[in-house]
Scaffold this motif. Structure first.
Motif, PDB file in Angstrom:
ATOM      1  N   GLY A 259       5.120  39.800   4.580  1.00  0.00           N
ATOM      2  CA  GLY A 259       5.235  38.454   4.597  1.00  0.00           C
ATOM      3  C   GLY A 259       4.702  37.813   3.397  1.00  0.00           C
ATOM      4  O   GLY A 259       4.133  38.389   2.590  1.00  0.00           O
ATOM      5  N   VAL A 260       4.901  36.879   3.335  1.00  0.00           N
ATOM      6  CA  VAL A 260       4.510  36.068   2.219  1.00  0.00           C
ATOM      7  C   VAL A 260       3.494  35.074   2.715  1.00  0.00           C
ATOM      8  O   VAL A 260       3.553  34.660   3.842  1.00  0.00           O
ATOM      9  CB  VAL A 260       5.718  35.298   1.684  1.00  0.00           C
ATOM     10  CG1 VAL A 260       5.525  34.948   0.251  1.00  0.00           C
ATOM     11  CG2 VAL A 260       6.989  36.029   1.873  1.00  0.00           C
ATOM     12  N   PRO A 261       2.537  34.702   1.875  1.00  0.00           N
ATOM     13  CA  PRO A 261       1.545  33.748   2.347  1.00  0.00           C
ATOM     14  C   PRO A 261       2.208  32.516   2.922  1.00  0.00           C
ATOM     15  O   PRO A 261       3.230  32.065   2.425  1.00  0.00           O
ATOM     16  CB  PRO A 261       0.756  33.410   1.071  1.00  0.00           C
ATOM     17  CG  PRO A 261       0.929  34.604   0.204  1.00  0.00           C
ATOM     18  CD  PRO A 261       2.299  35.121   0.497  1.00  0.00           C
ATOM     19  N   GLY A 262       1.638  32.006   3.982  1.00  0.00           N
ATOM     20  CA  GLY A 262       2.164  30.808   4.588  1.00  0.00           C
ATOM     21  C   GLY A 262       2.512  31.031   6.032  1.00  0.00           C
ATOM     22  O   GLY A 262       2.306  32.087   6.584  1.00  0.00           O
TER      23      GLY A 262
ATOM     24  N   ALA B  47      16.134  48.617  13.141  1.00  0.00           N
ATOM     25  CA  ALA B  47      17.155  48.366  12.123  1.00  0.00           C
ATOM     26  C   ALA B  47      17.817  47.001  12.293  1.00  0.00           C
ATOM     27  O   ALA B  47      18.444  46.496  11.360  1.00  0.00           O
ATOM     28  CB  ALA B  47      18.211  49.468  12.155  1.00  0.00           C
ATOM     29  N   GLU B  48      17.653  46.386  13.456  1.00  0.00           N
ATOM     30  CA  GLU B  48      18.246  45.066  13.682  1.00  0.00           C
ATOM     31  C   GLU B  48      17.483  43.948  12.986  1.00  0.00           C
ATOM     32  O   GLU B  48      18.030  42.882  12.747  1.00  0.00           O
ATOM     33  CB  GLU B  48      18.323  44.785  15.184  1.00  0.00           C
ATOM     34  CG  GLU B  48      19.255  45.736  15.918  1.00  0.00           C
ATOM     35  CD  GLU B  48      19.198  45.572  17.430  1.00  0.00           C
ATOM     36  OE1 GLU B  48      18.666  44.539  17.908  1.00  0.00           O
ATOM     37  OE2 GLU B  48      19.679  46.484  18.133  1.00  0.00           O
ATOM     38  N   PHE B  49      16.206  44.173  12.674  1.00  0.00           N
ATOM     39  CA  PHE B  49      15.446  43.090  12.047  1.00  0.00           C
ATOM     40  C   PHE B  49      14.603  43.517  10.849  1.00  0.00           C
ATOM     41  O   PHE B  49      13.976  42.678  10.203  1.00  0.00           O
ATOM     42  CB  PHE B  49      14.565  42.362  13.086  1.00  0.00           C
ATOM     43  CG  PHE B  49      13.615  43.250  13.850  1.00  0.00           C
ATOM     44  CD1 PHE B  49      12.351  43.520  13.373  1.00  0.00           C
ATOM     45  CD2 PHE B  49      13.997  43.811  15.068  1.00  0.00           C
ATOM     46  CE1 PHE B  49      11.471  44.317  14.083  1.00  0.00           C
ATOM     47  CE2 PHE B  49      13.130  44.604  15.791  1.00  0.00           C
ATOM     48  CZ  PHE B  49      11.855  44.857  15.303  1.00  0.00           C
ATOM     49  N   ILE B  50      14.578  44.798  10.513  1.00  0.00           N
ATOM     50  CA  ILE B  50      13.869  45.249   9.313  1.00  0.00           C
ATOM     51  C   ILE B  50      14.894  45.431   8.188  1.00  0.00           C
ATOM     52  O   ILE B  50      15.815  46.223   8.312  1.00  0.00           O
ATOM     53  CB  ILE B  50      13.132  46.579   9.564  1.00  0.00           C
ATOM     54  CG1 ILE B  50      12.049  46.401  10.638  1.00  0.00           C
ATOM     55  CG2 ILE B  50      12.520  47.113   8.266  1.00  0.00           C
ATOM     56  CD1 ILE B  50      10.907  45.507  10.245  1.00  0.00           C
ATOM     57  N   PRO B  51      14.748  44.708   7.086  1.00  0.00           N
ATOM     58  CA  PRO B  51      15.710  44.816   5.985  1.00  0.00           C
ATOM     59  C   PRO B  51      15.812  46.238   5.427  1.00  0.00           C
ATOM     60  O   PRO B  51      14.820  46.967   5.384  1.00  0.00           O
ATOM     61  CB  PRO B  51      15.129  43.875   4.920  1.00  0.00           C
ATOM     62  CG  PRO B  51      14.229  42.941   5.661  1.00  0.00           C
ATOM     63  CD  PRO B  51      13.693  43.726   6.827  1.00  0.00           C
TER      64      PRO B  51
ATOM     65  N   ARG C  39       7.131  39.914   6.546  1.00  0.00           N
ATOM     66  CA  ARG C  39       7.566  38.597   7.009  1.00  0.00           C
ATOM     67  C   ARG C  39       8.646  38.750   8.076  1.00  0.00           C
ATOM     68  O   ARG C  39       8.631  38.049   9.083  1.00  0.00           O
ATOM     69  CB  ARG C  39       8.115  37.773   5.846  1.00  0.00           C
ATOM     70  CG  ARG C  39       8.551  36.381   6.305  1.00  0.00           C
ATOM     71  CD  ARG C  39       9.484  35.738   5.315  1.00  0.00           C
ATOM     72  NE  ARG C  39       8.814  35.387   4.098  1.00  0.00           N
ATOM     73  CZ  ARG C  39       8.929  34.211   3.504  1.00  0.00           C
ATOM     74  NH1 ARG C  39       9.665  33.269   4.055  1.00  0.00           N
ATOM     75  NH2 ARG C  39       8.311  33.970   2.375  1.00  0.00           N
ATOM     76  N   ALA C  40       9.586  39.666   7.868  1.00  0.00           N
ATOM     77  CA  ALA C  40      10.642  39.894   8.857  1.00  0.00           C
ATOM     78  C   ALA C  40      10.059  40.385  10.178  1.00  0.00           C
ATOM     79  O   ALA C  40      10.480  39.964  11.257  1.00  0.00           O
ATOM     80  CB  ALA C  40      11.659  40.901   8.318  1.00  0.00           C
ATOM     81  N   LEU C  41       9.083  41.258  10.109  1.00  0.00           N
ATOM     82  CA  LEU C  41       8.429  41.763  11.313  1.00  0.00           C
ATOM     83  C   LEU C  41       7.702  40.638  12.044  1.00  0.00           C
ATOM     84  O   LEU C  41       7.847  40.462  13.260  1.00  0.00           O
ATOM     85  CB  LEU C  41       7.449  42.873  10.934  1.00  0.00           C
ATOM     86  CG  LEU C  41       6.808  43.628  12.084  1.00  0.00           C
ATOM     87  CD1 LEU C  41       7.836  44.486  12.814  1.00  0.00           C
ATOM     88  CD2 LEU C  41       5.672  44.492  11.570  1.00  0.00           C
ATOM     89  N   VAL C  42       6.937  39.843  11.303  1.00  0.00           N
ATOM     90  CA  VAL C  42       6.211  38.726  11.897  1.00  0.00           C
ATOM     91  C   VAL C  42       7.180  37.707  12.484  1.00  0.00           C
ATOM     92  O   VAL C  42       6.966  37.182  13.583  1.00  0.00           O
ATOM     93  CB  VAL C  42       5.281  38.075  10.844  1.00  0.00           C
ATOM     94  CG1 VAL C  42       4.772  36.723  11.321  1.00  0.00           C
ATOM     95  CG2 VAL C  42       4.118  39.003  10.532  1.00  0.00           C
ATOM     96  N   ALA C  43       8.275  37.430  11.776  1.00  0.00           N
ATOM     97  CA  ALA C  43       9.265  36.477  12.278  1.00  0.00           C
ATOM     98  C   ALA C  43       9.853  36.937  13.604  1.00  0.00           C
ATOM     99  O   ALA C  43      10.078  36.135  14.516  1.00  0.00           O
ATOM    100  CB  ALA C  43      10.375  36.273  11.242  1.00  0.00           C
TER     101      ALA C  43
END
Length: 195
Positions: A18-21, A68-72, A176-180
């Motif tokens: 993720g990215v900060p924020g 694989a559905e949400f991890i790039p 970030r994708a995992l957290v989202a």
């Protein structure tokens, strides 16, 4: 090393980041990510503190058949064997950049401590080494800390400085994708998803 190539390797680590924020308003603090090249082994750490149900965090990080559905950059993920809290998971992706394309496949041996941690390491595949660990920690503040540590050693050389910087950027995107996904599922479970 191409950005997509490193992204695929890290996604295959299963324990990725993720990215900060804030993501969906659920993050109490920025995501922290660090990467270092240690004699060809790219070591990584990532963490985030989330205002979510810890059971949702566990459900997402242990959802091996749907990663694989949400991890790039991950093409497939599948549990091939389960014996109690020990599993074997096959992951596949592709290293691709401009005119170069290289498939990557790995089998991970995974040991779960339900609701608390996941530890994995590669037992087969076309990487020299891969290992990782997720930890889920409910905090006194009511937040949940999700942390990851691990790394990988590719079969090909990675420039020490540039490779480490790129790995850090890729980890931020993947974490970030995992957290989202954690935030999305928690919102759905608690009826707070945007309509």
């Amino acid at each position: 090393m191409p950005v997509r190539a490193i992204a695929t390797l890290l996604a295959l680590a299963l324990l990725l980041p993720g990215v900060p924020g804030a993501v969906g308003g659920a993050m109490a603090q920025p995501v922290d990510v660090a990467a270092a090249n240690r004699d060809g082994f790219i070591a990584v750490t990532a963490s985030a503190e989330l205002q979510v149900d810890p059971r949702t965090v566990w459900a997402v990080i242990s959802d091996y058949d749907h990663l694989a559905e949400f991890i790039p950059y991950m093409r497939s993920s599948k549990v091939v064997q389960r014996d109690g809290n020990k599993l074997q998971v096959d992951l596949a992706g592709e290293l691709a950049f401009l005119f170069f394309a290289q498939p990557v496949e790995v089998r991970l041996e995974v040991v779960e401590t339900p609701q608390r941690r996941i530890v994995a390491h590669a037992v087969r595949g076309n990487l020299r080494a891969m290992e990782g660990r997720y930890a889920v920690e409910p905090l006194p503040s009511g937040l949940v800390r999700l942390s990851y540590s691990g790394g990988l050693a590719p079969e090909f050389p990675v420039p020490p400085v540039i490779g480490t910087v790129v790995v850090r950027m890729v980890l931020e995107k993947q974490f970030r994708a995992l957290v989202a996904e954690i935030v999305r599922r928690d919102s759905v479970a608690h009826g707070t998803a945007a309509k």
